[in-house]
Write a protein that holds these residues in place. Structure first.
Motif, PDB file in Angstrom:
ATOM      1  N   GLU A  62       0.825  -1.204   0.000  1.00 55.22           N
ATOM      2  CA  GLU A  62       0.000   0.000   0.000  1.00 55.22           C
ATOM      3  C   GLU A  62       0.860   1.255   0.000  1.00 55.22           C
ATOM      4  OE1 GLU A  62      -2.569  -0.631   3.341  1.00 55.22           O
ATOM      5  OE2 GLU A  62      -3.978  -1.850   2.165  1.00 55.22           O
ATOM      6  N   GLU A  63       1.936   1.239   0.773  1.00 53.17           N
ATOM      7  CA  GLU A  63       2.846   2.382   0.791  1.00 53.17           C
ATOM      8  C   GLU A  63       3.459   2.592  -0.590  1.00 53.17           C
ATOM      9  OE1 GLU A  63       6.968   3.905   2.959  1.00 53.17           O
ATOM     10  OE2 GLU A  63       6.159   1.929   3.440  1.00 53.17           O
ATOM     11  N   PHE A  64       3.885   1.498  -1.226  1.00 52.86           N
ATOM     12  CA  PHE A  64       4.457   1.592  -2.579  1.00 52.86           C
ATOM     13  C   PHE A  64       3.432   2.171  -3.548  1.00 52.86           C
ATOM     14  CE2 PHE A  64       4.761  -0.251  -6.818  1.00 52.86           C
ATOM     15  CZ  PHE A  64       6.030   0.161  -7.189  1.00 52.86           C
ATOM     16  N   GLU A  65       2.188   1.685  -3.492  1.00 51.90           N
ATOM     17  CA  GLU A  65       1.155   2.159  -4.402  1.00 51.90           C
ATOM     18  C   GLU A  65       0.866   3.645  -4.195  1.00 51.90           C
ATOM     19  OE1 GLU A  65      -2.010  -0.599  -3.650  1.00 51.90           O
ATOM     20  OE2 GLU A  65      -1.115  -2.145  -4.939  1.00 51.90           O
ATOM     21  N   ALA A  83      -9.101  10.499  -7.842  1.00 52.13           N
ATOM     22  CA  ALA A  83      -9.163  10.004  -6.464  1.00 52.13           C
ATOM     23  C   ALA A  83      -7.920  10.392  -5.696  1.00 52.13           C
ATOM     24  CB  ALA A  83      -9.344   8.491  -6.464  1.00 52.13           C
ATOM     25  N   ALA A  84      -6.750  10.325  -6.344  1.00 54.10           N
ATOM     26  CA  ALA A  84      -5.505  10.687  -5.670  1.00 54.10           C
ATOM     27  C   ALA A  84      -5.505  12.163  -5.294  1.00 54.10           C
ATOM     28  CB  ALA A  84      -4.304  10.341  -6.562  1.00 54.10           C
ATOM     29  N   VAL A  85      -5.956  13.008  -6.198  1.00 53.48           N
ATOM     30  CA  VAL A  85      -6.001  14.449  -5.917  1.00 53.48           C
ATOM     31  C   VAL A  85      -6.991  14.723  -4.794  1.00 53.48           C
ATOM     32  CG1 VAL A  85      -6.666  16.690  -6.871  1.00 53.48           C
ATOM     33  CG2 VAL A  85      -5.237  15.159  -8.209  1.00 53.48           C
ATOM     34  N   GLU A  86      -8.163  14.063  -4.852  1.00 49.27           N
ATOM     35  CA  GLU A  86      -9.156  14.275  -3.798  1.00 49.27           C
ATOM     36  C   GLU A  86      -8.648  13.775  -2.448  1.00 49.27           C
ATOM     37  OE1 GLU A  86     -12.734  12.407  -5.201  1.00 49.27           O
ATOM     38  OE2 GLU A  86     -13.215  14.081  -6.544  1.00 49.27           O
ATOM     39  N   ARG A  87      -7.932  12.665  -2.476  1.00 51.50           N
ATOM     40  CA  ARG A  87      -7.390  12.134  -1.221  1.00 51.50           C
ATOM     41  C   ARG A  87      -6.351  13.094  -0.653  1.00 51.50           C
ATOM     42  NH1 ARG A  87      -5.037   7.291  -2.787  1.00 51.50           N
ATOM     43  NH2 ARG A  87      -3.077   8.359  -3.055  1.00 51.50           N
ATOM     44  N   GLU A  88      -5.537  13.651  -1.529  1.00 54.72           N
ATOM     45  CA  GLU A  88      -4.455  14.518  -1.081  1.00 54.72           C
ATOM     46  C   GLU A  88      -4.941  15.907  -0.686  1.00 54.72           C
ATOM     47  OE1 GLU A  88      -0.593  15.341  -0.047  1.00 54.72           O
ATOM     48  OE2 GLU A  88      -1.387  13.412  -0.687  1.00 54.72           O
ATOM     49  N   ASP A 119       1.397   6.388  -7.048  1.00 58.52           N
ATOM     50  CA  ASP A 119       0.337   7.313  -7.436  1.00 58.52           C
ATOM     51  C   ASP A 119       0.796   8.763  -7.323  1.00 58.52           C
ATOM     52  OD1 ASP A 119      -1.368   5.208  -7.918  1.00 58.52           O
ATOM     53  OD2 ASP A 119      -2.552   5.487  -6.092  1.00 58.52           O
ATOM     54  N   LEU A 120       1.501   9.069  -6.238  1.00 57.98           N
ATOM     55  CA  LEU A 120       1.995  10.428  -6.025  1.00 57.98           C
ATOM     56  C   LEU A 120       2.937  10.840  -7.150  1.00 57.98           C
ATOM     57  CD1 LEU A 120       2.314  12.948  -4.190  1.00 57.98           C
ATOM     58  CD2 LEU A 120       4.193  11.732  -3.079  1.00 57.98           C
ATOM     59  N   TYR A 121       3.882   9.956  -7.481  1.00 54.87           N
ATOM     60  CA  TYR A 121       4.843  10.269  -8.536  1.00 54.87           C
ATOM     61  C   TYR A 121       4.167  10.406  -9.896  1.00 54.87           C
ATOM     62  CZ  TYR A 121       8.717   9.123  -5.333  1.00 54.87           C
ATOM     63  OH  TYR A 121       9.606   9.079  -4.298  1.00 54.87           O
ATOM     64  N   LEU A 122       3.245   9.484 -10.206  1.00 54.68           N
ATOM     65  CA  LEU A 122       2.540   9.574 -11.485  1.00 54.68           C
ATOM     66  C   LEU A 122       1.701  10.835 -11.555  1.00 54.68           C
ATOM     67  CD1 LEU A 122       1.467   5.857 -11.982  1.00 54.68           C
ATOM     68  CD2 LEU A 122       3.182   7.121 -13.295  1.00 54.68           C
ATOM     69  N   LEU A 148       3.808  13.784 -12.288  1.00 52.18           N
ATOM     70  CA  LEU A 148       4.203  13.818 -13.696  1.00 52.18           C
ATOM     71  C   LEU A 148       3.037  14.101 -14.628  1.00 52.18           C
ATOM     72  CD1 LEU A 148       6.560  10.716 -13.695  1.00 52.18           C
ATOM     73  CD2 LEU A 148       7.244  13.120 -13.811  1.00 52.18           C
ATOM     74  N   GLY A 149       1.824  14.131 -14.064  1.00 50.76           N
ATOM     75  CA  GLY A 149       0.650  14.393 -14.882  1.00 50.76           C
ATOM     76  C   GLY A 149       0.151  13.160 -15.621  1.00 50.76           C
ATOM     77  N   ASP A 150       0.674  11.996 -15.292  1.00 49.21           N
ATOM     78  CA  ASP A 150       0.299  10.776 -16.000  1.00 49.21           C
ATOM     79  C   ASP A 150      -1.072  10.247 -15.603  1.00 49.21           C
ATOM     80  OD1 ASP A 150       2.689  10.931 -17.298  1.00 49.21           O
ATOM     81  OD2 ASP A 150       3.630   9.241 -16.274  1.00 49.21           O
ATOM     82  N   LEU A 151      -1.663  10.802 -14.558  1.00 47.62           N
ATOM     83  CA  LEU A 151      -2.968  10.331 -14.117  1.00 47.62           C
ATOM     84  C   LEU A 151      -4.049  11.382 -14.303  1.00 47.62           C
ATOM     85  CD1 LEU A 151      -2.002   8.503 -10.792  1.00 47.62           C
ATOM     86  CD2 LEU A 151      -2.432   7.499 -13.018  1.00 47.62           C
ATOM     87  N   ASP A 152      -3.701  12.507 -14.887  1.00 46.87           N
ATOM     88  CA  ASP A 152      -4.667  13.582 -15.053  1.00 46.87           C
ATOM     89  C   ASP A 152      -5.907  13.092 -15.780  1.00 46.87           C
ATOM     90  OD1 ASP A 152      -3.018  15.335 -13.785  1.00 46.87           O
ATOM     91  OD2 ASP A 152      -2.348  16.384 -15.587  1.00 46.87           O
ATOM     92  N   GLY A 153      -7.059  13.360 -15.168  1.00 43.31           N
ATOM     93  CA  GLY A 153      -8.327  13.049 -15.802  1.00 43.31           C
ATOM     94  C   GLY A 153      -8.771  11.605 -15.655  1.00 43.31           C
TER      95      GLY A 153
END
Length: 97
Positions: free
Chosen positions: A63-66, A87-92, A70-73, A76-81
């Protein structure tokens, strides 16, 4: 110097190691066959290998690795949209809107 070595005991260790190595190779072949069978039925063997590796990991470490991935991706903008990115942005940062 040969008087200091128990040759029978040494030979026994070597034979046991060799036998186990043969068994290990046979098991590796069996595992390879299972991946091939999964692939032939439409599963992606590479993804199955990744899942097997993940399931071997400690849950907390995985879970820590994931989270870090997610944070790194996200950085880098690789998860935008994507749902994962949102979910990552909302969590953060909390829900926006």
């Amino acid at each position: 110097m040969s008087n200091l070595v128990d040759s029978a005991q040494l030979r026994s260790f070597l034979e046991r190691i060799e036998k186990l190595s043969e068994e290990k190779a046979a098991i590796a072949d069996d595992i390879k066959d299972v991946y091939a069978e999964a692939k032939s039925t439409g599963f992606d063997a590479k993804v199955i290998r990744a899942i097997v590796a993940m399931r071997k990991q400690d849950k907390a470490k995985r879970e820590e690795f994931e989270e870090i991935l997610d944070l790194y991706l996200s950085a880098l903008g690789d998860l935008d949209g994507t749902p994962l990115g949102v979910a990552a942005v909302e969590r953060e940062f909390g829900a926006r809107g």
